[in-house]
Scaffold this active site. Structure first.
Site, PDB file in Angstrom:
ATOM      1  N   ASN A  56       0.820  -1.212   0.000  1.00  0.00           N
ATOM      2  CA  ASN A  56       0.000   0.000   0.000  1.00  0.00           C
ATOM      3  C   ASN A  56       0.853   1.262   0.000  1.00  0.00           C
ATOM      4  O   ASN A  56       0.435   2.302  -0.502  1.00  0.00           O
ATOM      5  CB  ASN A  56      -0.917   0.014   1.225  1.00  0.00           C
ATOM      6  CG  ASN A  56      -2.269  -0.597   0.938  1.00  0.00           C
ATOM      7  OD1 ASN A  56      -3.127   0.001   0.318  1.00  0.00           O
ATOM      8  ND2 ASN A  56      -2.439  -1.827   1.390  1.00  0.00           N
ATOM      9  N   LYS A 181       2.727 -12.393   7.680  1.00  0.00           N
ATOM     10  CA  LYS A 181       1.529 -11.738   7.167  1.00  0.00           C
ATOM     11  C   LYS A 181       1.044 -12.537   5.967  1.00  0.00           C
ATOM     12  O   LYS A 181       1.808 -12.810   5.037  1.00  0.00           O
ATOM     13  CB  LYS A 181       1.815 -10.301   6.747  1.00  0.00           C
ATOM     14  CG  LYS A 181       0.595  -9.608   6.144  1.00  0.00           C
ATOM     15  CD  LYS A 181       0.922  -8.257   5.525  1.00  0.00           C
ATOM     16  CE  LYS A 181      -0.332  -7.645   4.887  1.00  0.00           C
ATOM     17  NZ  LYS A 181      -0.051  -6.399   4.152  1.00  0.00           N
TER      18      LYS A 181
END
Length: 332
Positions: A56, A181
């Site tokens: 992001n 993650k």
């Protein structure tokens, strides 16, 4: 702990919800540091953990000196505003082990506490299915990183390289590996990894290990599976809502009260709709949501070749985020 590390991190990395910040750029695509610092502080005040320079954050679009500027300014912003204990997890994935180690050293010097490391995807055609090559890459970085490393599994950003639970369990035994993650939406993978790493025996020999989905739309199922929170780009837009979901869900699981779980599920319904909207909107749409709903310029522009949100995306975001923004704005 890496043999190159001088000491354990002075800031803990607690279970919870974390946000991979978007990096705001001006119209000329230069960094917008005031907007960056404003978003860092906004998320910290909401109780959200911080992840810098990830997907992001358009990490692949940043020069080394820009990375240093963003990390150091985030650290300074937190320190001078009453958040000196809030850790920074920073993306340090490069095209090679050598570059990834260099980025980890640079990140620590700039103020990072922890590193998140994705598989290098450029040469996936040559080594993406070579398990030994992948393992040697991760182990070399784990051995030489001066800060603890979280493994980042995101096939979409790594040319299809998808690390399975067996591979992640192997890496989890490394003393400098503190979590994973999972932006592969693998709830079963996450369950298996959590079952392996959250046992008393594992924790006694290794210490805490984070298992974090890369989405918030299934946070409650993940927590039931003993995963430890999530890292969600939707946290850029509705951080207070996602923090409330985490607190409500973990309280419900502790109490065992069906009424508490029903209340948490109501928030999960809101978050699941918002998360899917943000996933469809992409980085340009996430930035538009920040600009439209929160503060003009807070999201800013993406760098090319990423496109800004077009009219259809803007309309989808305005409609799809309406309920979650109303809920977010109702929270103190």
């Amino acid at each position: 702990m890496s043999p190159h590390a001088t000491s354990a991190p002075k800031r803990d990395f607690p279970n919870g919800v974390y946000c991979p910040l978007v990096t705001p750029f001006l119209a000329n695509e230069e960094l917008d540091i005031p907007a960056w610092e404003a978003q860092v502080l906004r998320l910290a005040k909401a109780g959200m953990g911080l992840v810098l320079l990830g997907t992001n954050g358009e990490a692949s679009h940043l020069a080394d000196e820009e990375r240093v500027t963003l990390i150091s300014s985030a650290r300074a912003t937190l320190d001078k505003n009453g958040f000196p204990d809030l850790a920074l997890l920073v993306g340090t994935g490069g095209g090679s082990a050598h570059q990834s180690i260099k980025l980890a050293v640079q990140a620590k010097e700039a103020g990072a506490d922890y590193s998140i490391l994705i598989a290098p995807g450029y040469f996936a055609f040559a080594m993406g299915k070579n398990r030994q090559a992948l393992k040697e890459f991760f182990v070399e970085v784990l051995d030489k990183s001066p800060i603890p490393v979280m493994i980042y599994n995101f096939p979409g950003a790594a040319s299809g390289i998808d690390l399975d639970s067996d591979f992640l369990e192997e890496l989890s035994e490394h003393p400098n590996c503190f979590g994973a993650k999972l932006t592969c939406a693998g709830i079963g993978k996450g369950h298996r990894l959590a079952a392996y790493t959250q046992t008393p025996a594992y924790l006694a020999r290794h210490g805490p290990f984070q298992v974090l989905p890369g989405f918030s739309d299934y946070l409650i199922p993940a927590l039931v599976s003993r995963q430890t929170g999530c890292i969600t780009g939707t946290g850029n837009v509705i951080p207070k809502t996602i923090v409330k979901l985490y607190k409500s869900a973990t309280a419900a699981l502790r109490s065992g009260n069906p009424a508490d779980l029903q209340e948490a599920l109501k928030i999960q319904d809101i978050v699941s709709t918002a998360d899917w909207c943000i996933v469809k909107a992409g980085i340009g749409g996430t930035k538009y949501a920040l600009d439209h709903f929160v503060q003009k310029g807070l999201g800013g522009n993406p760098r090319k070749p990423l496109p800004p949100a077009d009219d259809a995306c803007k309309a989808m975001v305005e409609k799809g985020m309406k309920a979650s923004i109303a809920y977010e704005n109702s929270l103190p």
